[in-house]
Design a protein around this motif. Structure first.
Motif, PDB file in Angstrom:
ATOM      1  N   PHE A  82       0.835  -1.203   0.000  1.00 55.82           N
ATOM      2  CA  PHE A  82       0.000   0.000   0.000  1.00 55.82           C
ATOM      3  C   PHE A  82       0.873   1.257   0.000  1.00 55.82           C
ATOM      4  CE2 PHE A  82      -2.108   3.368   2.455  1.00 55.82           C
ATOM      5  CZ  PHE A  82      -3.261   3.543   1.710  1.00 55.82           C
ATOM      6  N   ILE A  83       1.924   1.272   0.813  1.00 48.50           N
ATOM      7  CA  ILE A  83       2.796   2.445   0.895  1.00 48.50           C
ATOM      8  C   ILE A  83       3.488   2.697  -0.442  1.00 48.50           C
ATOM      9  CG2 ILE A  83       4.825   3.416   2.023  1.00 48.50           C
ATOM     10  CD1 ILE A  83       2.307   3.381   3.755  1.00 48.50           C
ATOM     11  N   GLN A  84       3.967   1.619  -1.072  1.00 50.37           N
ATOM     12  CA  GLN A  84       4.627   1.766  -2.375  1.00 50.37           C
ATOM     13  C   GLN A  84       3.674   2.369  -3.403  1.00 50.37           C
ATOM     14  OE1 GLN A  84       5.898  -1.968  -4.042  1.00 50.37           O
ATOM     15  NE2 GLN A  84       6.250  -1.106  -6.084  1.00 50.37           N
ATOM     16  N   SER A  85       2.454   1.844  -3.459  1.00 51.18           N
ATOM     17  CA  SER A  85       1.477   2.332  -4.433  1.00 51.18           C
ATOM     18  C   SER A  85       1.061   3.765  -4.135  1.00 51.18           C
ATOM     19  CB  SER A  85       0.249   1.422  -4.451  1.00 51.18           C
ATOM     20  OG  SER A  85       0.606   0.115  -4.822  1.00 51.18           O
ATOM     21  N   TYR A  87       2.892   6.055  -2.661  1.00 49.55           N
ATOM     22  CA  TYR A  87       4.025   6.908  -3.036  1.00 49.55           C
ATOM     23  C   TYR A  87       4.087   7.086  -4.552  1.00 49.55           C
ATOM     24  CZ  TYR A  87       8.728   8.908  -2.833  1.00 49.55           C
ATOM     25  OH  TYR A  87       9.794   9.738  -2.947  1.00 49.55           O
ATOM     26  N   GLU A  88       3.915   5.969  -5.288  1.00 51.56           N
ATOM     27  CA  GLU A  88       3.979   6.055  -6.752  1.00 51.56           C
ATOM     28  C   GLU A  88       2.863   6.915  -7.330  1.00 51.56           C
ATOM     29  OE1 GLU A  88       5.885   1.593  -7.529  1.00 51.56           O
ATOM     30  OE2 GLU A  88       3.750   1.973  -7.852  1.00 51.56           O
ATOM     31  N   GLU A  89       1.677   6.805  -6.763  1.00 50.90           N
ATOM     32  CA  GLU A  89       0.520   7.504  -7.329  1.00 50.90           C
ATOM     33  C   GLU A  89       0.489   8.982  -6.952  1.00 50.90           C
ATOM     34  OE1 GLU A  89      -3.001   7.935  -9.529  1.00 50.90           O
ATOM     35  OE2 GLU A  89      -1.543   6.298  -9.452  1.00 50.90           O
ATOM     36  N   TYR A  90       0.875   9.300  -5.718  1.00 51.82           N
ATOM     37  CA  TYR A  90       0.662  10.663  -5.236  1.00 51.82           C
ATOM     38  C   TYR A  90       1.944  11.473  -5.063  1.00 51.82           C
ATOM     39  CZ  TYR A  90      -4.181   9.459  -4.706  1.00 51.82           C
ATOM     40  OH  TYR A  90      -5.474   9.078  -4.990  1.00 51.82           O
ATOM     41  N   LEU A 124      -4.055  15.162   1.712  1.00 49.70           N
ATOM     42  CA  LEU A 124      -4.929  14.316   0.904  1.00 49.70           C
ATOM     43  C   LEU A 124      -6.283  14.115   1.585  1.00 49.70           C
ATOM     44  CD1 LEU A 124      -2.465  11.524  -0.306  1.00 49.70           C
ATOM     45  CD2 LEU A 124      -3.419  13.385  -1.663  1.00 49.70           C
ATOM     46  N   LYS A 125      -7.369  14.294   0.809  1.00 48.26           N
ATOM     47  CA  LYS A 125      -8.726  14.008   1.276  1.00 48.26           C
ATOM     48  C   LYS A 125      -9.244  12.688   0.706  1.00 48.26           C
ATOM     49  CE  LYS A 125      -9.379  18.018   3.392  1.00 48.26           C
ATOM     50  NZ  LYS A 125      -9.584  18.130   4.852  1.00 48.26           N
ATOM     51  N   SER A 126      -8.876  12.392  -0.524  1.00 46.06           N
ATOM     52  CA  SER A 126      -9.309  11.160  -1.201  1.00 46.06           C
ATOM     53  C   SER A 126      -8.096  10.451  -1.767  1.00 46.06           C
ATOM     54  CB  SER A 126     -10.305  11.472  -2.325  1.00 46.06           C
ATOM     55  OG  SER A 126     -11.501  12.000  -1.810  1.00 46.06           O
ATOM     56  N   VAL A 127      -8.057   9.145  -1.589  1.00 51.38           N
ATOM     57  CA  VAL A 127      -6.973   8.319  -2.121  1.00 51.38           C
ATOM     58  C   VAL A 127      -7.595   7.211  -2.956  1.00 51.38           C
ATOM     59  CG1 VAL A 127      -5.141   6.696  -1.549  1.00 51.38           C
ATOM     60  CG2 VAL A 127      -5.391   8.823  -0.234  1.00 51.38           C
ATOM     61  N   SER A 128      -7.185   7.109  -4.211  1.00 54.81           N
ATOM     62  CA  SER A 128      -7.677   6.064  -5.110  1.00 54.81           C
ATOM     63  C   SER A 128      -6.510   5.218  -5.590  1.00 54.81           C
ATOM     64  CB  SER A 128      -8.400   6.685  -6.308  1.00 54.81           C
ATOM     65  OG  SER A 128      -8.868   5.674  -7.172  1.00 54.81           O
ATOM     66  N   LEU A 129      -6.484   3.963  -5.155  1.00 57.36           N
ATOM     67  CA  LEU A 129      -5.422   3.019  -5.536  1.00 57.36           C
ATOM     68  C   LEU A 129      -6.041   1.731  -6.044  1.00 57.36           C
ATOM     69  CD1 LEU A 129      -2.971   3.583  -2.529  1.00 57.36           C
ATOM     70  CD2 LEU A 129      -2.770   4.501  -4.843  1.00 57.36           C
ATOM     71  N   SER A 130      -7.000   1.862  -6.953  1.00 61.69           N
ATOM     72  CA  SER A 130      -7.649   0.699  -7.543  1.00 61.69           C
ATOM     73  C   SER A 130      -6.731   0.031  -8.550  1.00 61.69           C
ATOM     74  CB  SER A 130      -8.951   1.140  -8.233  1.00 61.69           C
ATOM     75  OG  SER A 130      -9.610   0.045  -8.815  1.00 61.69           O
ATOM     76  N   ASN A 136      -0.138  -6.119   0.618  1.00 65.98           N
ATOM     77  CA  ASN A 136       0.159  -5.880   2.027  1.00 65.98           C
ATOM     78  C   ASN A 136       0.297  -4.383   2.285  1.00 65.98           C
ATOM     79  OD1 ASN A 136       2.671  -5.289   0.913  1.00 65.98           O
ATOM     80  ND2 ASN A 136       3.522  -7.298   1.437  1.00 65.98           N
ATOM     81  N   VAL A 137       0.593  -4.033   3.530  1.00 69.02           N
ATOM     82  CA  VAL A 137       0.700  -2.616   3.895  1.00 69.02           C
ATOM     83  C   VAL A 137       2.082  -2.077   3.573  1.00 69.02           C
ATOM     84  CG1 VAL A 137       0.354  -0.917   5.719  1.00 69.02           C
ATOM     85  CG2 VAL A 137      -0.913  -3.075   5.773  1.00 69.02           C
ATOM     86  N   TYR A 138       3.119  -2.776   4.062  1.00 67.73           N
ATOM     87  CA  TYR A 138       4.493  -2.324   3.885  1.00 67.73           C
ATOM     88  C   TYR A 138       5.287  -3.338   3.084  1.00 67.73           C
ATOM     89  CZ  TYR A 138       3.058   0.313   8.034  1.00 67.73           C
ATOM     90  OH  TYR A 138       2.384   1.091   8.930  1.00 67.73           O
ATOM     91  N   GLY A 139       6.222  -2.828   2.308  1.00 78.27           N
ATOM     92  CA  GLY A 139       7.189  -3.663   1.623  1.00 78.27           C
ATOM     93  C   GLY A 139       8.582  -3.320   2.103  1.00 78.27           C
ATOM     94  N   ASP A 140       9.564  -4.036   1.593  1.00 79.29           N
ATOM     95  CA  ASP A 140      10.955  -3.759   1.971  1.00 79.29           C
ATOM     96  C   ASP A 140      11.309  -2.324   1.610  1.00 79.29           C
ATOM     97  OD1 ASP A 140      11.165  -6.345   2.809  1.00 79.29           O
ATOM     98  OD2 ASP A 140      12.072  -7.071   0.936  1.00 79.29           O
TER      99      ASP A 140
END
Length: 509
Positions: A82-85, A87-90, A124-130, A136-140
């Motif tokens: 989730f954190i990686q995505s 960061y990449e998106e926003y 951020l008010k809205s987060v869209s990561l569809s 998972n939540v965290y990666g390496d």
């Protein structure tokens, strides 16, 4: 990969691994690691987990299974956090800015850069990561403190990712204390991998196309979301028994339930304000008053007679917004006549007469002239016997509204013009009776086509017969007269009376 892991493909299909292993030596894939996959899109499947008469895995949806080599290049390798995505998106919206002192560019220090990124995430008010292949939540290497910065997020969309349990979702939303709306559509939540989903402010939860079980909803969802008001459970393959076990009685805050695109055949009894039931198989209305329902969407179901429509008006009496089109009872050429019949059977919001009743039908607002014209036309048709109403309370209310006398119930003669006849259609299987007016000159072919469409779920006209009894001698098999010996005969070629009973006989296989 492990059993029940989720996968995605290069053509955006999602599936669940239900088998990992090798096939017998006689198979062309022998010696190769193989996945047995249940596809979310069942049309992609080829079997039920069976290959060469051997059952390798079970599927939740019939025909949704297939086998795939583990090294197939169509299987996406990406399995993100989730954190990686996030960061990449926003983070791309806040690209590193050069800091200048005069004409000299100065690089930011690491902590300053991190603080700036976190500050941006706090806005951020809205987060869209569809569809980001999140598992998972965290990666390496992920910065765990970033999750704590999402304190102002109100709307979170993490639909169609690779979750297979609620625990990861709980870890994500735990610190999002202002979260109001959560979209989890298109993931999977298996009972063995579920933990409670807990959040005090969450009011909108979308769990459509997840196949989440009703026991999981009852045990892991409802008790832990005290402010939940909207619950979306469409496309989860639920049947009538499943929904009968949905425990909403203790959760009065829930006002909207979406059960569209399931397998329901009976109108469910649920204590809510808005009930969405489109694209099911509902054909009957239980004999139980459901006064809480104000908004109902029952499009694309199997309502096949105005008797059922009358039952709906009786047992769901406080409707203000109704969507009901695309049911068999309305599949006729004269749409305007069907709309009049529908409108007059319900208590409508006449702005001069009352403050309650239907205000919207099939998405369109009603006005007084439209309501009154429909009601007067309907009354005239009932009085001449062309329409029937099975709701005496509603009929009395219509007559009283327009100061009209009731019908003389002793009239039994045919009051139609010479071009029309009213028939009572009786299905031999369940002895249900359906009345309808037909033109005298239609062919038996067209009659059977109409009956197939409105009563028999488009059964081939070659798979059933229609007949009547001459002289009303229904106990005498010799008096039985088949209408479809010649499909091109017209109704008026037979000795049919007003309200003649016509029987449907479906052939056995």
């Amino acid at each position: 990969m492990q059993l029940y892991d989720r996968i995605s493909t290069t053509d955006n299909e999602l599936g669940t691994i239900k088998f990992i292993g090798q096939l017998p030596s006689a198979h062309a894939w022998a010696g190769t690691l193989v996945y047995g996959i249940e596809w979310d899109n069942s049309s992609r499947g080829k079997n039920d987990g069976t290959l060469d008469d051997v059952k390798y895995f079970e599927v939740d949806v019939i025909g949704a299974g297939s086998f795939m080599k583990a090294n197939n290049k169509k299987i996406c390798k990406r399995r993100a956090s989730f954190i990686q995505s996030l960061y990449e998106e926003y983070h791309t919206k806040y690209e590193d800015q050069e800091i200048r002192f005069g004409t000299k560019i100065v690089d930011e220090l690491g902590f300053d850069k991190l603080n700036r990124i976190q500050s941006n995430f706090m806005n951020l008010k809205s987060v869209s990561l569809s569809r980001k292949s999140i598992v998972n939540v965290y990666g390496d290497g992920d910065e765990s403190s970033i999750l704590n910065t999402l304190v102002n997020v109100i709307n979170l969309d993490i639909s169609f990712n690779l979750f297979n349990g609620l625990s990861v979702v709980q870890d994500i939303i735990g610190n999002l204390r202002n979260l109001s709306s959560l979209n989890l559509n298109g993931n999977r939540f298996f009972t063995s991998n579920n933990s409670p989903l807990i959040h005090t402010n969450l009011s909108i939860l979308k769990l459509s196309t997840t196949l989440i079980t009703i026991p999981t909803v009852n045990e892991c969802i409802l008790p832990n979301l005290p402010n939940l008001s909207e619950l979306y459970l469409a496309s989860n393959n639920y049947n009538d028994t499943d929904i009968s076990h949905l425990q909403l009685q203790s959760y009065p805050n829930i006002q909207i339930i979406d059960l569209s695109f399931n397998m329901l055949t009976i109108f469910p009894s649920l204590p809510i304000n808005t009930l969405l039931l489109s694209d099911n198989y509902i054909s009957s209305i239980p004999n139980q008053i459901q006064s809480s329902i104000k908004t109902l969407d029952i499009r694309h179901n199997k309502l096949n007679s105005f008797k059922v429509i009358d039952e709906l008006a009786i047992h769901v009496p406080n409707l203000t917004n109704l969507r009901i089109n695309k049911n068999p009872v309305f599949e006729v050429d004269d749409e305007e006549s069907m709309f009049v019949q529908l409108l007059a059977r319900f208590n409508c919001h006449d702005h001069k007469e009352s403050s309650t009743g239907l205000t919207y039908v099939n998405g369109s607002p009603l006005n007084n002239n439209e309501i009154q014209n429909a009601e007067l036309y309907f009354i005239s048709k009932v009085k001449i016997g062309e329409y029937e109403i099975h709701n005496p309370v509603r009929w009395d209310a219509l007559l009283q509204k327009y100061n009209m006398e009731p019908i003389n119930e002793t009239i039994t003669t045919n009051v139609y013009d010479d071009n029309k006849i009213k028939l009572q259609i009786i299905h031999n299987k369940d002895h249900s009776i359906f009345s309808r007016v037909f033109l005298n000159n239609i062919t038996i072919l067209k009659l059977k086509g109409t009956l197939s469409r409105i009563l028999l779920n488009n059964l081939s006209i070659l798979k059933f017969s229609v007949y009547y009894y001459m002289h009303g001698e229904e106990e005498d098999p010799e008096a039985k007269e088949y209408l479809d010996m010649n499909l091109f005969s017209q109704i008026n070629e037979f000795n049919l009376n007003y309200n003649q009973r016509i029987y449907i006989e479906v052939f056995t296989q």
